[in-house]
Write a protein that holds these residues in place. Structure first.
Motif, PDB file in Angstrom:
ATOM      1  N   VAL A 131      35.680  14.471   3.021  1.00  0.00           N
ATOM      2  CA  VAL A 131      35.122  14.688   4.416  1.00  0.00           C
ATOM      3  C   VAL A 131      34.291  13.664   4.742  1.00  0.00           C
ATOM      4  O   VAL A 131      33.151  13.460   3.858  1.00  0.00           O
ATOM      5  CB  VAL A 131      34.674  15.839   4.847  1.00  0.00           C
ATOM      6  CG1 VAL A 131      34.000  16.076   6.190  1.00  0.00           C
ATOM      7  CG2 VAL A 131      35.607  17.276   4.602  1.00  0.00           C
ATOM      8  N   ALA A 132      34.339  12.700   5.827  1.00  0.00           N
ATOM      9  CA  ALA A 132      33.361  11.856   6.278  1.00  0.00           C
ATOM     10  C   ALA A 132      32.545  12.088   7.293  1.00  0.00           C
ATOM     11  O   ALA A 132      33.045  12.555   8.291  1.00  0.00           O
ATOM     12  CB  ALA A 132      34.113  10.451   6.614  1.00  0.00           C
ATOM     13  N   LEU A 133      31.239  12.270   7.295  1.00  0.00           N
ATOM     14  CA  LEU A 133      30.437  12.949   8.115  1.00  0.00           C
ATOM     15  C   LEU A 133      29.560  11.698   8.683  1.00  0.00           C
ATOM     16  O   LEU A 133      28.594  10.966   7.915  1.00  0.00           O
ATOM     17  CB  LEU A 133      29.446  14.037   7.612  1.00  0.00           C
ATOM     18  CG  LEU A 133      28.386  14.784   8.423  1.00  0.00           C
ATOM     19  CD1 LEU A 133      29.110  15.261   9.988  1.00  0.00           C
ATOM     20  CD2 LEU A 133      27.691  15.842   7.633  1.00  0.00           C
ATOM     21  N   ASP A 134      29.506  11.660   9.958  1.00  0.00           N
ATOM     22  CA  ASP A 134      28.746  10.608  10.676  1.00  0.00           C
ATOM     23  C   ASP A 134      27.172  11.083  10.805  1.00  0.00           C
ATOM     24  O   ASP A 134      26.997  12.271  11.329  1.00  0.00           O
ATOM     25  CB  ASP A 134      29.350  10.248  12.107  1.00  0.00           C
ATOM     26  CG  ASP A 134      28.505   9.105  12.943  1.00  0.00           C
ATOM     27  OD1 ASP A 134      27.575   8.568  12.415  1.00  0.00           O
ATOM     28  OD2 ASP A 134      29.103   8.746  13.717  1.00  0.00           O
ATOM     29  N   VAL A 135      26.135  10.286  10.346  1.00  0.00           N
ATOM     30  CA  VAL A 135      25.038  10.635  10.305  1.00  0.00           C
ATOM     31  C   VAL A 135      24.137   9.528  11.111  1.00  0.00           C
ATOM     32  O   VAL A 135      22.859   9.642  10.783  1.00  0.00           O
ATOM     33  CB  VAL A 135      24.279  10.904   8.996  1.00  0.00           C
ATOM     34  CG1 VAL A 135      25.024  12.091   8.178  1.00  0.00           C
ATOM     35  CG2 VAL A 135      24.311   9.511   8.020  1.00  0.00           C
ATOM     36  N   GLY A 175      25.708   2.745   9.209  1.00  0.00           N
ATOM     37  CA  GLY A 175      25.990   1.415   8.870  1.00  0.00           C
ATOM     38  C   GLY A 175      26.757   1.057   7.765  1.00  0.00           C
ATOM     39  O   GLY A 175      27.399   0.092   7.222  1.00  0.00           O
ATOM     40  N   GLU A 176      26.317   2.217   6.534  1.00  0.00           N
ATOM     41  CA  GLU A 176      26.887   2.252   5.139  1.00  0.00           C
ATOM     42  C   GLU A 176      27.554   3.513   5.021  1.00  0.00           C
ATOM     43  O   GLU A 176      27.192   4.349   5.736  1.00  0.00           O
ATOM     44  CB  GLU A 176      25.939   1.717   4.180  1.00  0.00           C
ATOM     45  CG  GLU A 176      25.503   0.352   4.247  1.00  0.00           C
ATOM     46  CD  GLU A 176      26.589  -0.874   3.807  1.00  0.00           C
ATOM     47  OE1 GLU A 176      27.615  -0.309   3.162  1.00  0.00           O
ATOM     48  OE2 GLU A 176      26.405  -2.023   4.055  1.00  0.00           O
ATOM     49  N   ALA A 177      28.268   3.670   4.012  1.00  0.00           N
ATOM     50  CA  ALA A 177      28.850   4.708   3.552  1.00  0.00           C
ATOM     51  C   ALA A 177      28.745   5.096   2.016  1.00  0.00           C
ATOM     52  O   ALA A 177      28.930   4.280   1.241  1.00  0.00           O
ATOM     53  CB  ALA A 177      30.500   4.848   4.008  1.00  0.00           C
ATOM     54  N   TYR A 178      28.380   6.444   1.597  1.00  0.00           N
ATOM     55  CA  TYR A 178      27.962   6.964   0.392  1.00  0.00           C
ATOM     56  C   TYR A 178      28.809   8.116   0.346  1.00  0.00           C
ATOM     57  O   TYR A 178      28.717   9.005   0.894  1.00  0.00           O
ATOM     58  CB  TYR A 178      26.533   7.194   0.274  1.00  0.00           C
ATOM     59  CG  TYR A 178      25.463   5.614   0.362  1.00  0.00           C
ATOM     60  CD1 TYR A 178      25.636   4.506  -0.516  1.00  0.00           C
ATOM     61  CD2 TYR A 178      24.851   5.524   1.755  1.00  0.00           C
ATOM     62  CE1 TYR A 178      24.951   3.417  -0.161  1.00  0.00           C
ATOM     63  CE2 TYR A 178      24.409   4.434   1.861  1.00  0.00           C
ATOM     64  CZ  TYR A 178      24.167   3.319   1.075  1.00  0.00           C
ATOM     65  OH  TYR A 178      23.558   2.220   1.342  1.00  0.00           O
ATOM     66  N   VAL A 179      29.173   8.441  -1.080  1.00  0.00           N
ATOM     67  CA  VAL A 179      29.570   9.457  -1.323  1.00  0.00           C
ATOM     68  C   VAL A 179      28.212  10.616  -1.851  1.00  0.00           C
ATOM     69  O   VAL A 179      27.586  10.279  -2.747  1.00  0.00           O
ATOM     70  CB  VAL A 179      30.294   9.591  -2.618  1.00  0.00           C
ATOM     71  CG1 VAL A 179      30.770  10.859  -3.108  1.00  0.00           C
ATOM     72  CG2 VAL A 179      31.828   8.831  -2.631  1.00  0.00           C
ATOM     73  N   GLN A 180      28.290  11.739  -0.977  1.00  0.00           N
ATOM     74  CA  GLN A 180      27.178  12.696  -1.121  1.00  0.00           C
ATOM     75  C   GLN A 180      27.525  13.728  -2.005  1.00  0.00           C
ATOM     76  O   GLN A 180      26.868  14.307  -2.809  1.00  0.00           O
ATOM     77  CB  GLN A 180      26.819  13.206   0.407  1.00  0.00           C
ATOM     78  CG  GLN A 180      25.757  14.354   0.367  1.00  0.00           C
ATOM     79  CD  GLN A 180      24.394  13.582   0.287  1.00  0.00           C
ATOM     80  OE1 GLN A 180      24.409  12.555  -0.003  1.00  0.00           O
ATOM     81  NE2 GLN A 180      23.360  14.731   0.260  1.00  0.00           N
ATOM     82  N   CYS A 181      28.731  14.245  -1.968  1.00  0.00           N
ATOM     83  CA  CYS A 181      29.156  15.201  -3.070  1.00  0.00           C
ATOM     84  C   CYS A 181      30.914  14.895  -3.479  1.00  0.00           C
ATOM     85  O   CYS A 181      31.421  14.847  -2.776  1.00  0.00           O
ATOM     86  CB  CYS A 181      29.323  16.558  -2.349  1.00  0.00           C
ATOM     87  SG  CYS A 181      29.915  18.024  -3.366  1.00  0.00           S
ATOM     88  N   VAL A 209      32.763   3.574  10.721  1.00  0.00           N
ATOM     89  CA  VAL A 209      34.003   4.666  10.300  1.00  0.00           C
ATOM     90  C   VAL A 209      35.030   3.951   9.340  1.00  0.00           C
ATOM     91  O   VAL A 209      35.389   4.732   8.273  1.00  0.00           O
ATOM     92  CB  VAL A 209      34.645   5.071  11.718  1.00  0.00           C
ATOM     93  CG1 VAL A 209      35.437   6.203  11.226  1.00  0.00           C
ATOM     94  CG2 VAL A 209      33.552   5.472  12.835  1.00  0.00           C
ATOM     95  N   GLY A 210      35.530   2.743   9.410  1.00  0.00           N
ATOM     96  CA  GLY A 210      36.380   2.057   8.550  1.00  0.00           C
ATOM     97  C   GLY A 210      35.945   2.064   7.109  1.00  0.00           C
ATOM     98  O   GLY A 210      36.664   2.501   6.220  1.00  0.00           O
ATOM     99  N   ARG A 211      34.824   1.910   6.942  1.00  0.00           N
ATOM    100  CA  ARG A 211      34.086   1.853   5.746  1.00  0.00           C
ATOM    101  C   ARG A 211      33.847   3.122   5.159  1.00  0.00           C
ATOM    102  O   ARG A 211      34.039   3.525   3.923  1.00  0.00           O
ATOM    103  CB  ARG A 211      32.537   1.045   5.612  1.00  0.00           C
ATOM    104  CG  ARG A 211      32.300   0.464   4.404  1.00  0.00           C
ATOM    105  CD  ARG A 211      30.996  -0.274   4.549  1.00  0.00           C
ATOM    106  NE  ARG A 211      31.415  -1.315   5.456  1.00  0.00           N
ATOM    107  CZ  ARG A 211      30.355  -2.006   6.272  1.00  0.00           C
ATOM    108  NH1 ARG A 211      29.207  -1.808   6.246  1.00  0.00           N
ATOM    109  NH2 ARG A 211      31.001  -2.961   6.988  1.00  0.00           N
ATOM    110  N   ALA A 212      33.930   4.371   5.784  1.00  0.00           N
ATOM    111  CA  ALA A 212      33.606   5.624   5.474  1.00  0.00           C
ATOM    112  C   ALA A 212      35.177   6.195   4.915  1.00  0.00           C
ATOM    113  O   ALA A 212      34.982   6.650   3.803  1.00  0.00           O
ATOM    114  CB  ALA A 212      33.101   6.618   6.475  1.00  0.00           C
TER     115      ALA A 212
END
Length: 526
Positions: A131-135, A175-181, A209-212
Motif C-alpha cells: 500500500v502506497a500512502l500519500d503524505v 517527493g520521495e518514497a520510503y518503505v514504512q512497513c 506517485v510513480g516513484r511510490a
C-alpha cells in the motif's frame, strides 16, 4: 520550649522513594526487554493503571499534613510523649512505603508479564499487497469530511482487516518514497506504523506517485508465488514523474495497480500550520491567493487501466473497497509461512511473593516503637540474608529464551543445541524437545526432528503439545516421502484438535502422495 518536628523530611522521603520506584520500574523494564526481546505484558493496554498508583503518594502526603495538625491541637510538643507515647513521624511513612510498593507489585502481577517460550511456523493462504500512502502537504486538505490523510489511514486499516491471510506492507511518499512497513501478516505492527505517519516525516515535498509504485514493487518478495497487488491512496496531483508508465510496468511484470482517489473534484485550500502544529490559515501562491488542491481523476483512471487494476473515488468520510476486494478474490493465492510464539511462560509469581512479603513486613511494623527488637526487624534481616531462589531464573529457562531468540534469527543449529540442553531439566523437557524438533526441521534434518517429536510425545500428556508434535511428525514424514507415516500422524493430530486446518492440509497432501506412490507401483508391476 520544645518545638514540633517539621514534616518536610517525611514528605521529602516519600517523594524521593516514589521517584526511585519509577526509575527502578522503567530501568528494569528496558533492561529486561533488551535481554529477552519476547517479554511483553498480557494486559499491555492497562499499563496506565500502574501510573495512577502515584496518586496514593499524593493522598498520603495530604493525610500526614492533616494528621500532624490534629495532633498539634491535642497537646504541646513537650507533652506529646505523655499523651501519645512513642509517637514518631516516620513510622506511618515507612508503613505506607511498604503498602505502596506492594500495590505496585500486585498491579504488575495483574498486568501479567510473559515471555515467549515456544515458536511454531504458522501458515496461511493469501496474496501480497503493498500500500502506497500519500503524505504530502495537500493530504491535510479537508474536502472529504475530514483531513484526507486521516481518511486514508482509516481506509488502510479497513483494507488490512478485510484481507485475512494476506501479507501487507506500507510505503509512504511525497517527493520521495520510503518503505514504512515491510510485508507482514502482523496487523498490530501495521497499525503502529500507521499511527506514526504524518506529512513532516518526508523532508522532500511533492507527489511522486510513480516513484511510490516502483518502491512498492521492489518491496515484494521475489521468491513468493502469491499474486502481487499495489494499492495507491493519493489525491492524484502528480508533479514529479510518469505514474501511468510506472503502473504499466507493474502490469507487464505480472502485478496489478489500484488507485483510491482521496479528494474531491472541486478541491479545497491547503491548510498551513505553525511550528507547533497549530492551524495558521492556508498556503498561498506568489500572488497571495490560497493554493487549491483538487483530485486529478483523469490521470488516476488512465493509470489504473494501464496497471490492470481498479479506481475508486472517496466520498464524504468513506472509501468503497469492494472493487479491490472483488478483484483480489480472483487472484492466485499462495501458502504464506511465518514463525510466531504460540506458548508463553508467565512470570507473575515472583511479583506476588514480593508483594506478600512487603505486606507481612508492614503488618509487623508496630505503630509505636518498643524498647526491644521487633519481629518485623527479624523478618527483614531474614529476607536480606537468605537468598530467594524464586527470583533467580534457572539455566534451563535461560536456555529456552536464548533458543527461541536463535530460532527467530534463523540460527537453526544453535537453537537446536540450546533446546537440547534445556531438555535435560524435567520441568521444561517436553517443550524443549518440541522446540528442538522445530529447529531441526527448519534446518532440514528430518530424521533428527522426527526423533525429537517422538521423545516429546513420550514425555508429555498436554493435548495441545501432542497435537502439534503429531502435526510436525506428519510434516517430517511428508518431506521424507513416507506417505503412510504422514497420514498416521496427521490423523492423530486431528483426533486431538479437529479444527487444525494445517493438519487437514497435510492429511490431504499425504493421501495424494500415497495415491501417486500406489499408481507408480502398479505401473512398475504391469
Amino acid at each position: 520550649m520544645k518545638n514540633w518536628s517539621s514534616l518536610r523530611p517525611a514528605v521529602g522521603l516519600l517523594l524521593f522513594l516514589e521517584l526511585l520506584l519509577w526509575m527502578a520500574v522503567l530501568a528494569g523494564w528496558f533492561t529486561a526487554t533488551s535481554l529477552v526481546p519476547s517479554l511483553t505484558l498480557h494486559r499491555l493496554d492497562s499499563v496506565p493503571i500502574l501510573g495512577m498508583t502515584a496518586l496514593l503518594t499524593v493522598l498520603m502526603i495530604g493525610h500526614l499534613r492533616w494528621r500532624h495538625k490534629v495532633i498539634q491541637t491535642l497537646a504541646d510538643a513537650e507533652q506529646i510523649a505523655s499523651v501519645m507515647p512513642g509517637y514518631r513521624i516516620f513510622i506511618p511513612t515507612w508503613k505506607f512505603v511498604m503498602l505502596r510498593v506492594a500495590m505496585a507489585f500486585l498491579i504488575i502481577a495483574w498486568l501479567d508479564p510473559k515471555m515467549g517460550s515456544r515458536l511454531q511456523e504458522v501458515e496461511s493462504e493469501g496474496v501480497d499487497m503493498m500500500v502506497a500512502l500519500d503524505v504530502s502537504n495537500s493530504m491535510m486538505t479537508e474536502d472529504v469530511g475530514i483531513a484526507r490523510l486521516d481518511l486514508a489511514k482509516r481506509t488502510v486499516k479497513r483494507l488490512a482487516s478485510s484481507t485475512s491471510g494476506d501479507r501487507i506492507g506500507l510505503v509512504v511518499f511525497a517527493g520521495e518514497a520510503y518503505v514504512q512497513c515491510p510485508l507482514t501478516t502482523d496487523l498490530d505492527a501495521l497499525d503502529l506504523f500507521l499511527e506514526s505517519v504524518h506529512p513532516n516525516m518526508i523532508p522532500i515535498q511533492g507527489t511522486a506517485v510513480g516513484r511510490a509504485i516502483e518502491t512498492c514493487w521492489q518491496g515484494f518478495d521475489k521468491g513468493s508465488e502469491a499474486s502481487r497487488v499495489v494499492v495507491v491512496l493519493t489525491d492524484g496531483e502528480n508533479h514529479e514523474d510518469d505514474v501511468v508508465a510506472a503502473a504499466r510496468a507493474v502490469n507487464q511484470d505480472g502485478g496489478s495497480t489500484h488507485f483510491l482517489g482521496i479528494a474531491t473534484l472541486e478541491g479545497a485550500p491547503i491548510p498551513a500550520f505553525d511550528s507547533r502544529g497549530r492551524p495558521s490559515g492556508f498556503r498561498t501562491d506568489q500572488s497571495g491567493q490560497p493554493v487549491v488542491s483538487s483530485l486529478d481523476e483523469v490521470t488516476l483512471i488512465e493509470a489504473a487501466r494501464a496497471g490492470g487494476g481498479t479506481y475508486t473515488r472517496a466520498s464524504s468520510g468513506f472509501v468503497e473497497l469492494s472493487p479491490i476486494l472483488q478483484f483480489k478474490d480472483g487472484l492466485e493465492e499462495a501458502r504464506i509461512s511465518s514463525v510466531s510464539y504460540v506458548d508463553y511462560e508467565h512470570v507473575l509469581l515472583p511479583w506476588l511473593i514480593a508483594a506478600a512479603l512487603l505486606l507481612l513486613i508492614e503488618m509487623l511494623i508496630p505503630k509505636r516503637p518498643k524498647n526491644r527488637p521487633t519481629a518485623a526487624y527479624a523478618v527483614l534481616c531474614m529476607i536480606l540474608v537468605v537468598e530467594n531462589p524464586l527470583f533467580a531464573q534457572s539455566d534451563s529457562r535461560t536456555q529456552m529464551v536464548e533458543g527461541t531468540q536463535a530460532f527467530r534469527d534463523s540460527q537453526w543449529e544453535e537453537a537446536a543445541i540450546l533446546f537440547g540442553e534445556a531438555a535435560k531439566d524435567e520441568s521444561t523437557s517436553a517443550t524443549a524437545l518440541y522446540n528442538q524438533g522445530c529447529a531441526l526441521l527448519a534446518a532440514g534434518d528430518t530424521d533428527a526432528a522426527s526423533s525429537a517429536f517422538d521423545r516429546t510425545l513420550n514425555q508429555t500428556k498436554n493435548a495441545d503439545l501432542r497435537a502439534s508434535a503429531h502435526y510436525n511428525k506428519s510434516l517430517s514424514a511428508l518431506l521424507q516421502g513416507n506417505a503412510e507415516k504422514a497420514i498416521e500422524h496427521a490423523k492423530s493430530s486431528l483426533r486431538i484438535n479437529p479444527n487444525n486446518p494445517e493438519a487437514r492440509h497435510n492429511l490431504a497432501l499425504a493421501k495424494r502422495l500415497k495415491q501417486q506412490q500406489d499408481q507408480n507401483q502398479d505401473g512398475e508391476q504391469n
